[in-house]
Design a protein around this motif. Structure first.
Motif, mmCIF file in Angstrom:
data_model
loop_
_atom_site.group_PDB
_atom_site.id
_atom_site.type_symbol
_atom_site.label_atom_id
_atom_site.label_comp_id
_atom_site.label_asym_id
_atom_site.label_seq_id
_atom_site.Cartn_x
_atom_site.Cartn_y
_atom_site.Cartn_z
ATOM 1 N N VAL A 268 37.834 38.475 41.341
ATOM 2 C CA VAL A 268 39.052 37.796 40.919
ATOM 3 C C VAL A 268 38.780 36.312 40.797
ATOM 4 O O VAL A 268 38.293 35.686 41.737
ATOM 5 C CB VAL A 268 40.175 38.029 41.953
ATOM 6 C CG1 VAL A 268 41.467 37.365 41.490
ATOM 7 C CG2 VAL A 268 40.383 39.514 42.198
ATOM 8 N N ALA A 269 39.091 35.755 39.637
ATOM 9 C CA ALA A 269 38.900 34.318 39.425
ATOM 10 C C ALA A 269 39.957 33.526 40.188
ATOM 11 O O ALA A 269 40.920 34.087 40.698
ATOM 12 C CB ALA A 269 38.966 33.998 37.935
ATOM 13 N N GLU A 270 39.744 32.211 40.243
ATOM 14 C CA GLU A 270 40.669 31.348 40.991
ATOM 15 C C GLU A 270 42.095 31.395 40.447
ATOM 16 O O GLU A 270 43.053 31.199 41.180
ATOM 17 C CB GLU A 270 40.159 29.905 40.994
ATOM 18 C CG GLU A 270 39.022 29.666 41.979
ATOM 19 C CD GLU A 270 39.342 30.138 43.398
ATOM 20 O OE1 GLU A 270 40.420 29.800 43.906
ATOM 21 O OE2 GLU A 270 38.517 30.861 43.984
ATOM 22 N N ASP A 271 42.238 31.675 39.152
ATOM 23 C CA ASP A 271 43.587 31.722 38.572
ATOM 24 C C ASP A 271 44.183 33.133 38.629
ATOM 25 O O ASP A 271 45.254 33.384 38.082
ATOM 26 C CB ASP A 271 43.567 31.208 37.130
ATOM 27 C CG ASP A 271 42.723 32.097 36.214
ATOM 28 O OD1 ASP A 271 42.078 33.042 36.716
ATOM 29 O OD2 ASP A 271 42.718 31.854 34.997
ATOM 30 N N GLY A 272 43.473 34.045 39.289
ATOM 31 C CA GLY A 272 44.005 35.398 39.421
ATOM 32 C C GLY A 272 43.602 36.322 38.292
ATOM 33 O O GLY A 272 43.968 37.488 38.280
#
Lengths: 467, 467
Positions: free
Chosen positions: B410-414
């Motif tokens: 999961v990336a930092e922005d979701g």
């Protein structure tokens, strides 16, 4: 604002499937459903066999300029799922529960994670993901528990509205029996926070068209009697729905007896506080006594059956057939992350499996059929969250909350039609419609949910898919 | 011939996970496993932390010219799954069972489909698909039931060998209690057909390196006493393993009592016929009596636990903990299509769920942990099919039957790392290794099986994946 966006009049042409009644699926292989610019179903035609049949339909309704969307790939339209119980804040723990049961699971896994969402950047990451993930599984409506934190709870409401998922967003109220690091400081502080979250949602979606607040006392052991009463008072005064847990685990039930010695039962704890009404969603209800069931029925409170969670945490098997036969309204909930999957299709399966296990002791009448489980996941859930006039089936005048299902096919040499996405369902061509639906239910997953709409708005599509 | 193909010496560098014992997973985050040109594990190194650590390892073994494969995407290597009970011929019915239980399910769904595989082009389509499908789920060894038909059964053996899946291929023997249109005409005809299939496999894979025949009397009610005895005689004379069903459903057990009044028990029917030996795989064993368990233990016969099937057909819950504690060897089987899924990972989950349901009545000790269920799906299964000296774990000298697992992040922005394939598992980065494995087990599917090897040969890779 999402609620006000106008969309293009669209006719969805092809097979559709939805629940006609608890026992019966209505399967129409030759449908055409018209969705108007407000996202409402304007008409449902059932005899659109050929391409040539579409034009007379659009002429009949004066919809000559509408967009046409054809159902492809052995697919069909199905109502969006309604998840009546999901902890958005616990999503990162999905699949992590070890050998725990409810009370140690809360302390070991759950409270530390929930508490950490006081960090808004972490909350944004988690909530963006859980909303995207549940949409990808065809969940068009979710009754969410957030955390005790006001800003993070408000952020969840913002994200649901922005992404277009219909949601009930609850700030969790808990002022007792919780770790020092994660609880409401006082009843007053709890009520103030709860009200702030309600007002935030009123600000972003005044008619509660897409996002609605929901009063959320965690469960009886987490709240003092006074706190429960204040939440109940707010529930009655505002008419805003409420959600909580009931009778999930035997140790929990013992604990409630100890904590509320003056109460006749677990259900009575809520009833005495004014929290047991026709707008109450009770999660679990695994071990309800006959008296409690009668009380739940009398108050017309609703039950969210969470089969995956009840099995994973060894809580027990809810007697869904008995509840239904007694006239209690039941829907399904993933209960992420007590439940190990964010997929409502998995919950449909799990409801069937749990009912099979009940049948092994209680007899065959306990078995839920696939048709019944699909009803619970759609129309049943709509009743549980009080939206049955709006969503849950393909009825004229209701909102277009729907998913397009596609199914893979097997070529003559045994290769698959969809090697790219690896469609989990194989259709051979000889199947009856009922069997195609069964294959989706028992073998399908999010790969089969090609597109999802809420109130007519496209809110998810599988990568590479063009509706 | 697949068995003789030479492969390039390869070092697999990265995390690996396999069962150390029933209770314990061995998780090594910094491994390097060398696989030689015969597909055997030549070495297992555990401390390869950096890129720079690989060269000393290859030098240590004189493997400087070997191919290096690095594990990517939060992934790890895991042994291939061993499906100890699957009806290849029933694969197109996966997910179709309605409300039936065993005996009506056989007549309504199963016999008509099996019978239709006398058509070789249909058999080719079905068998190509089921082998490709199970490989995609990481099944490196399968104990298959085909049908009564010799050419179609031989075709299944050909397909397994060509695609490189380790398989036991059984022509189903059934000369009684079956529809007129689908049964062996006589004991003599049955034995002739069984022998023809054995000889065919001997012709294509003389050492039974990849494909082995297996003597397959369907189940007691489908065979006369004489037929069972002839199959038992062949089993003893040839040393070829055998497989059948036992004690799946209460009505079936009653039927066996009626049909074999001279037998002391269901297990005794097989024992009297010489079919209960250390090379026998018994599917289900849900309702075995204490006497039967003792007999199974004494004969060292093996049990294939089929949790998905037993739940779907409401057959009951096998007491796996009891069987294990009594020293009986247990593996897992999908039992397609009584079982609704061809995925052994789903069986791992289902074994955990069924054990939870047993625990609800029998107490907590009945619970199988994730670690135990994974053991049953790998080392347990290897023992069941008699291949524990060859496969089931990452031991030096055994064959490289393995799968590479990858997990989404999961990336930092979701947003997700893998929007193309829609990876079902979300890794956030803070998880312990145990929790990553749990997420794979409870949320994973074939999308996480990036590559599969049997005896060193790459037999499946997810589309778009480069190992």
């Amino acid at each position: 604002m999402a609620a006000a966006q106008k969309i293009k009049r669209t006719v969805y042409v092809g097979p559709f499937v939805h629940s006609q009644s608890l026992q019966k699926l209505d399967i129409c292989p030759t449908g055409a459903i018209g969705v108007d610019e407000n996202g409402k179903i304007a008409f449902v035609e059932r005899d659109v066999k050929d391409v040539g049949d579409v034009i007379p339909v659009t002429q009949k309704y004066g919809w000559q300029n509408s967009q046409i969307v054809r159902i492809k790939d052995n697919g069909f339209l199905f109502p969006g799922f309604i998840d009546t119980h999901i902890h958005a804040s616990q999503y990162p723990n999905t699949g992590i529960f070890g050998k725990s049961t409810l009370l140690d699971w809360l302390n070991d896994y759950t409270f530390p994670l929930e508490s950490s969402l006081s960090d808004l950047s972490k909350a944004r990451r988690v909530y963006n993901r859980v909303v995207a993930r549940t949409l990808s599984h065809g969940t068009t409506t979710a009754a969410y528990y957030a955390t005790i934190h006001v800003p993070a709870t408000n952020l969840l409401a913002d994200i649901c509205l922005a992404r277009g998922q219909r949601a009930f967003v609850g700030r969790v109220c808990m002022n007792a029996m919780s770790p020092e690091y994660y609880r409401d400081e006082s009843v007053e502080a709890a009520m103030r926070s709860t009200r702030e979250c309600i007002e935030h949602v009123r600000g972003i979606d005044p008619g509660f068209e897409i996002v609605s607040p929901i009063i959320t006392p965690r469960f009886a052991p987490s709240c003092t009697t006074e706190c429960l009463r204040e939440q109940g008072k707010l529930h009655r005064e505002t008419g805003i729905p409420c959600q909580t847990h009931i009778s999930e685990n035997k140790k929990e039930i013992e604990l409630v007896k100890e904590l509320f010695p003056e109460s006749k039962s677990y259900a009575d704890v809520y009833d005495s506080a004014g929290l047991l009404t026709e707008k109450t969603i009770l999660a679990h209800a695994v071990h309800l006594t006959e008296e409690e069931k009668a009380l739940v029925k009398e108050r017309e409170a609703k039950i969210s059956h969470c089969p995956a969670s009840n099995t994973a945490l060894t809580s027990g098997c809810a007697r869904v057939r008995q509840l239904i036969d007694q006239g209690i309204t039941v829907g399904l909930g993933t209960d992420v992350s007590g439940g190990f999957s964010p997929s409502m299709l998995e919950m449909v399966r799990q409801a069937v499996w749990v009912s099979r296990h009940v049948a092994m002791t209680d007899g065959d009448q306990a078995k839920l059929s696939m048709e019944e489980a699909l009803y619970l996941a759609t129309r049943g859930g709509a009743k549980v969250v009080g939206l049955h006039q709006k969503v849950g089936g393909f009825d004229v005048g209701t909102d277009w909350d729907a998913q397009m299902i596609s199914l893979g096919s097997v070529a003559e040499d045994g290769s698959a039609s969809d090697e790219i996405h690896g469609d989990p369902v194989d259709v051979w061509g000889w199947e009856e419609w009922e069997d195609r639906v069964a294959k989706w239910v028992y073998n399908g997953d999010d790969r089969n949910t090609a597109a999802v709409w809420v109130k007519g708005r496209l809110v998810h599509q599988r990568p590479g898919f063009q509706p």
